[in-house]
Write an enzyme that holds these catalytic residues in place. Structure first.
Site, PDB file in Angstrom:
ATOM      1  N   LYS A 150      38.447  25.913  38.420  1.00 17.32           N
ATOM      2  CA  LYS A 150      39.124  26.996  39.152  1.00 17.32           C
ATOM      3  C   LYS A 150      38.195  28.173  39.384  1.00 17.32           C
ATOM      4  CE  LYS A 150      39.764  30.023  35.636  1.00 17.32           C
ATOM      5  NZ  LYS A 150      39.514  31.485  35.631  1.00 17.32           N
ATOM      6  N   THR A 207      42.976  33.437  39.682  1.00 21.48           N
ATOM      7  CA  THR A 207      41.555  33.746  39.805  1.00 21.48           C
ATOM      8  C   THR A 207      41.093  33.766  41.255  1.00 21.48           C
ATOM      9  OG1 THR A 207      41.282  32.586  37.702  1.00 21.48           O
ATOM     10  CG2 THR A 207      39.282  33.179  38.866  1.00 21.48           C
TER      11      THR A 207
END
Length: 292
Positions: A150, A207
């Protein structure tokens, strides 16, 4: 900045002092980047009476070896005393959690993954509270890879947003990036459903879209024409996705897994590929089934 540390917190540079009076069932939290994990474990193994319950927070892969954090730790444990190596219980604590919001005691939810149920229960006992929910899992591989991949995808999203490609492009990138994450998790022996949980899609959403994300900021500044060295110098914090991008690409190649977004991020970071050209290459790929 602006956070008052609790009076009960003891700060020390002495390994012996850190564990003075600790019980064997004390929980040890390793809060270094992946790059510091090897040295951390080496120091722990040289410390007398170190507790046997370890959880780590880092989200990435070892740059030179593409090893996951648990593999780094197990490798170092194998070099130490076998009695200690066999008695240590290992787990990873991960999920969508910007440090500033956690420090302000704002609500969040995390996942602890371990092959030892007792360590999962201990971590939940320590951290689960009115402001923090801790879910349990036995998929260490899936949780670790979700946290690593991620960060790379957040850099890609930052590049797209920095280039002004729009919300449609962001949605497409996140969705196809999640497919890349799931493919590698399965190839490495993890569970596909982990990619759909807190440490996969949950952390990816945070994120890749949150303004507090360091990895997203890296991508946006690269899209603005800054060099990687200047971006990292201005950032002032560790962006795990930068170190991790090449390792993720290498691991995918070794497993013959197609991960074009992560590969393009690696080439932008380390091979001088222009962000705009990277987008053109991604959009110019042949049409295929969405399940591939």
């Amino acid at each position: 900045k602006g956070i008052k540390l609790p009076d009960s917190l003891k700060v020390t540079a002495s390994w012996a002092d850190a564990f003075q009076g600790a019980q064997q069932d004390t929980l040890v939290v390793l809060a270094t980047p992946v790059a510091g994990l090897k040295e951390m474990v080496s120091n722990l193994l040289q410390t007398n009476d170190v507790p046997r319950n370890w959880v780590w927070l880092c989200k990435g892969l070892e740059p030179d070896t593409a090893a996951m954090p648990h593999q780094v730790i197990e490798r170092e444990l194998s070099k130490g005393q076998q009695a200690i190596a066999k008695s240590v219980r290992l787990g990873v604590l991960s999920g969508p959690s910007f440090a500033m919001e956690v420090a302000k005691e704002m609500p969040c939810a995390l996942t602890v993954a371990s092959h030892t149920e007792a360590l999962v229960l201990l971590t939940q006992k320590v951290f689960h509270s009115g402001r923090m929910r801790i879910y349990g899992s036995d998929d260490v591989v899936g949780v670790e890879l979700g946290g690593a991949i991620k960060n790379v995808l957040a850099i890609a999203t930052g590049i797209g947003d920095g280039l002004g490609l729009g919300l449609n492009a962001r949605a497409a990138l996140l969705t196809r990036g999640l497919a890349e994450m799931m493919r590698l998790i399965i190839a490495m022996g993890g569970k596909s459903e982990t990619a759909m949980g807190l440490t996969g899609v949950g952390d990816l959403i945070l994120t890749a879209t949150g303004d507090l994300s360091r990895n997203r900021q890296v991508g946006m500044q690269l899209a603005g024409g800054k060099s990687l060295s200047d971006v990292l110098a201005n950032l002032g914090h560790v962006a795990e996705g930068v170190r991790c991008a090449q390792a993720v690409s290498d691991l995918a190649k070794s497993k013959k897994i197609d991960m074009p977004i992560c590969q393009m991020v690696s080439e932008v970071l380390f091979k001088g590929l222009n962000p705009i050209d990277a987008v053109k290459l991604l959009m110019g790929r042949d049409a295929k089934s969405e399940s591939n």
